[in-house]
Design a protein around this motif. Structure first.
Motif, PDB file in Angstrom:
ATOM      1  N   SER A   1       0.807  -1.219   0.000  1.00 54.51           N
ATOM      2  CA  SER A   1       0.000   0.000   0.000  1.00 54.51           C
ATOM      3  C   SER A   1       0.844   1.275   0.000  1.00 54.51           C
ATOM      4  O   SER A   1       0.397   2.318  -0.494  1.00 54.51           O
ATOM      5  N   ASN A   2       2.047   1.216   0.547  1.00 58.63           N
ATOM      6  CA  ASN A   2       2.879   2.427   0.594  1.00 58.63           C
ATOM      7  C   ASN A   2       4.307   2.195   0.108  1.00 58.63           C
ATOM      8  O   ASN A   2       5.114   3.122   0.105  1.00 58.63           O
ATOM      9  N   GLY A   3       4.610   0.974  -0.309  1.00 59.61           N
ATOM     10  CA  GLY A   3       5.926   0.705  -0.880  1.00 59.61           C
ATOM     11  C   GLY A   3       7.043   0.515   0.136  1.00 59.61           C
ATOM     12  O   GLY A   3       8.206   0.374  -0.259  1.00 59.61           O
ATOM     13  N   ARG A   4       6.735   0.501   1.401  1.00 61.10           N
ATOM     14  CA  ARG A   4       7.789   0.315   2.408  1.00 61.10           C
ATOM     15  C   ARG A   4       8.286  -1.131   2.391  1.00 61.10           C
ATOM     16  O   ARG A   4       7.503  -2.071   2.287  1.00 61.10           O
ATOM     17  N   LYS A   5       9.588  -1.290   2.559  1.00 61.78           N
ATOM     18  CA  LYS A   5      10.205  -2.616   2.557  1.00 61.78           C
ATOM     19  C   LYS A   5      11.273  -2.705   3.649  1.00 61.78           C
ATOM     20  O   LYS A   5      11.813  -1.692   4.081  1.00 61.78           O
ATOM     21  N   GLY A   6      11.540  -3.964   4.024  1.00 62.46           N
ATOM     22  CA  GLY A   6      12.677  -4.218   4.891  1.00 62.46           C
ATOM     23  C   GLY A   6      12.331  -4.404   6.352  1.00 62.46           C
ATOM     24  O   GLY A   6      11.180  -4.271   6.789  1.00 62.46           O
ATOM     25  N   LEU A   7      13.382  -4.715   7.121  1.00 59.21           N
ATOM     26  CA  LEU A   7      13.237  -4.925   8.555  1.00 59.21           C
ATOM     27  C   LEU A   7      12.704  -3.677   9.239  1.00 59.21           C
ATOM     28  O   LEU A   7      11.826  -3.742  10.106  1.00 59.21           O
ATOM     29  N   GLU A   8      13.275  -2.524   8.873  1.00 59.70           N
ATOM     30  CA  GLU A   8      12.775  -1.214   9.308  1.00 59.70           C
ATOM     31  C   GLU A   8      12.127  -0.575   8.080  1.00 59.70           C
ATOM     32  O   GLU A   8      12.778   0.108   7.307  1.00 59.70           O
ATOM     33  N   PRO A   9      10.843  -0.864   7.873  1.00 57.91           N
ATOM     34  CA  PRO A   9      10.220  -0.527   6.592  1.00 57.91           C
ATOM     35  C   PRO A   9      10.414   0.943   6.181  1.00 57.91           C
ATOM     36  O   PRO A   9      10.137   1.864   6.958  1.00 57.91           O
ATOM     37  N   ILE A  10      10.888   1.131   4.976  1.00 55.87           N
ATOM     38  CA  ILE A  10      11.085   2.459   4.403  1.00 55.87           C
ATOM     39  C   ILE A  10      10.998   2.320   2.885  1.00 55.87           C
ATOM     40  O   ILE A  10      11.280   1.249   2.334  1.00 55.87           O
ATOM     41  N   GLN A  11      10.581   3.371   2.227  1.00 52.83           N
ATOM     42  CA  GLN A  11      10.547   3.326   0.767  1.00 52.83           C
ATOM     43  C   GLN A  11      11.979   3.250   0.240  1.00 52.83           C
ATOM     44  O   GLN A  11      12.872   3.948   0.733  1.00 52.83           O
ATOM     45  N   PRO A  12      12.238   2.405  -0.723  1.00 52.63           N
ATOM     46  CA  PRO A  12      13.604   2.198  -1.202  1.00 52.63           C
ATOM     47  C   PRO A  12      14.313   3.490  -1.605  1.00 52.63           C
ATOM     48  O   PRO A  12      15.522   3.633  -1.346  1.00 52.63           O
ATOM     49  N   THR A  13      13.591   4.440  -2.224  1.00 47.66           N
ATOM     50  CA  THR A  13      14.259   5.685  -2.631  1.00 47.66           C
ATOM     51  C   THR A  13      14.696   6.499  -1.410  1.00 47.66           C
ATOM     52  O   THR A  13      15.789   7.083  -1.409  1.00 47.66           O
ATOM     53  N   GLN A  14      13.864   6.535  -0.392  1.00 50.60           N
ATOM     54  CA  GLN A  14      14.245   7.243   0.829  1.00 50.60           C
ATOM     55  C   GLN A  14      15.417   6.550   1.514  1.00 50.60           C
ATOM     56  O   GLN A  14      16.362   7.199   2.006  1.00 50.60           O
ATOM     57  N   GLY A  15      15.343   5.229   1.538  1.00 44.86           N
ATOM     58  CA  GLY A  15      16.446   4.487   2.131  1.00 44.86           C
ATOM     59  C   GLY A  15      17.745   4.720   1.377  1.00 44.86           C
ATOM     60  O   GLY A  15      18.818   4.825   1.992  1.00 44.86           O
ATOM     61  N   GLY A  16      17.645   4.811   0.066  1.00 44.19           N
ATOM     62  CA  GLY A  16      18.848   5.058  -0.736  1.00 44.19           C
ATOM     63  C   GLY A  16      19.450   6.424  -0.450  1.00 44.19           C
ATOM     64  O   GLY A  16      20.679   6.568  -0.401  1.00 44.19           O
ATOM     65  N   ASP A  17      18.616   7.448  -0.250  1.00 42.39           N
ATOM     66  CA  ASP A  17      19.122   8.792   0.055  1.00 42.39           C
ATOM     67  C   ASP A  17      19.894   8.795   1.379  1.00 42.39           C
ATOM     68  O   ASP A  17      20.945   9.434   1.502  1.00 42.39           O
TER      69      ASP A  17
END
Length: 347
Positions: A196-212
């Protein structure tokens, strides 16, 4: 000749034999003839199993003519001693035990020993129940795995905020914030994905935000949101920035100061009891006093969760503070209630 020898033999036998026709044997010279002429042994512990506890052997009415069990001939009364009465040992030897008590009467005779044994058994069971209680409440097994991963992730020195150098997320006494967030947000699942919001991972975050954020961590490898170490490092840096703020370069090339939660006097009063701030040119303001109380840290964690998981129910932020504050007390009723009703979808 044979007749002469026979006569001689009869003469010699007649000389050695008394007039009664049988040789005479004295008891004093040759011991006993009828068993047991000998004096019976004194009673001792060696005869404890030979009827010592049999009251029938003390009974004067015990049959004096009880048949000897070994087939021996009874000794005359005169050979028993001065009184002529049979002793316990002699009665047992000649007549045996008249009967053996069995059944309820035998058990009743030992009721005291049985009662003591039963009481000791009950006490033992009680002690075992006290010393070995049932399994106590604890955290899900996945928490231990994430704690190990946090130790690795926090070795990266770039997780602190810049330029204020706040490191709440990886400090020894507060790093539980990372596994509390992952427990609430993904149920400690590194492969978590919210469509629903694109969050992923153990600490869910959108991949683009995580990449920044990962760019500032100097990872030396491509960032992956499903890598638990990458996810924890990104979350640690993000949490520290949310608390201590950050200074970034704007589109014009000039530094831009982004204020954190500690840049507010009202927040500092809630976290530390004092609204005083430390301010410097080009730096985000921070609380003048450290956030050191359990209540202040729990309030800070709740506020961080609300900003980290934008759109999550407000209840989750409150629960994050409760879990953080009781990291070493999973048996707390509030913690157990949260764990029983934990929901990780819809973030």
């Amino acid at each position: 000749m044979l007749e002469n020898r026979a006569a001689e033999l009869e003469r010699r036998i007649a000389q050695a034999t008394p007039a009664g026709g049988l040789p005479e044997f004295l008891d004093s010279d040759h011991g006993t003839v009828a068993f047991p002429v000998f004096a019976p042994p004194d009673e001792s512990d060696a005869y404890a199993d030979s009827g010592r506890d049999d009251p029938d052997l003390d009974d004067r009415d015990y049959p004096a003519d009880a048949a000897p069990r070994g087939g021996y001939r009874e000794v005359p009364t005169g050979l028993r001693g001065g009184s002529g009465e049979r002793t316990r040992s002699e009665r047992l030897i000649n007549g045996g035990r008249r009967h053996v008590k069995r059944g309820p009467r035998r058990w009743f005779a030992h009721w005291r020993a049985i009662a003591i044994g039963a009481a000791a058994f009950a006490v033992g069971i009680t002690l075992i129940a006290v010393v070995l209680p049932g399994r106590s409440p604890g955290w899900p097994a996945s928490v231990a795995t994430v704690q190990t991963e946090i130790t690795t992730a926090c070795q990266n020195p770039n997780v602190v905020s810049e330029p204020a150098q706040v490191n709440f997320a990886c400090a020894k006494d507060t790093q539980q914030v990372l596994w509390v967030f992952s427990l609430l947000a993904s149920d400690n699942n590194p492969g978590y994905a919210d469509q629903s919001n694109g969050r992923k991972g153990l600490e869910p975050i959108q991949p683009t935000q995580g990449g920044d954020i990962a760019w500032s961590l100097n990872l030396h490898h491509p960032y992956s949101p499903v890598n638990p170490i990458d996810s924890l490092q990104v979350a640690a840096r993000a949490i520290n920035n949310i608390i201590g703020g950050a200074t970034v370069t704007g589109t014009s090339g000039a530094p831009v100061v982004q204020q954190g939660l500690e840049s507010s006097p009202a927040n500092c009063a809630k976290y530390t009891g004092s609204s005083a701030l430390i301010t410097r040119q080009g730096f985000p303001a921070v609380c003048a006093l450290p956030v050191s109380t359990a209540a202040g840290q729990a309030a800070l964690v709740s506020d961080v969760f609300a900003q980290w998981m934008v759109g999550a129910p407000a209840q989750f932020a409150t629960e994050a503070g409760v879990l953080f504050q009781n990291a070493s007390n999973p048996g707390d009723p509030r913690v157990q209630s949260i764990l029983n009703t934990l929901r990780t979808s819809g973030m």
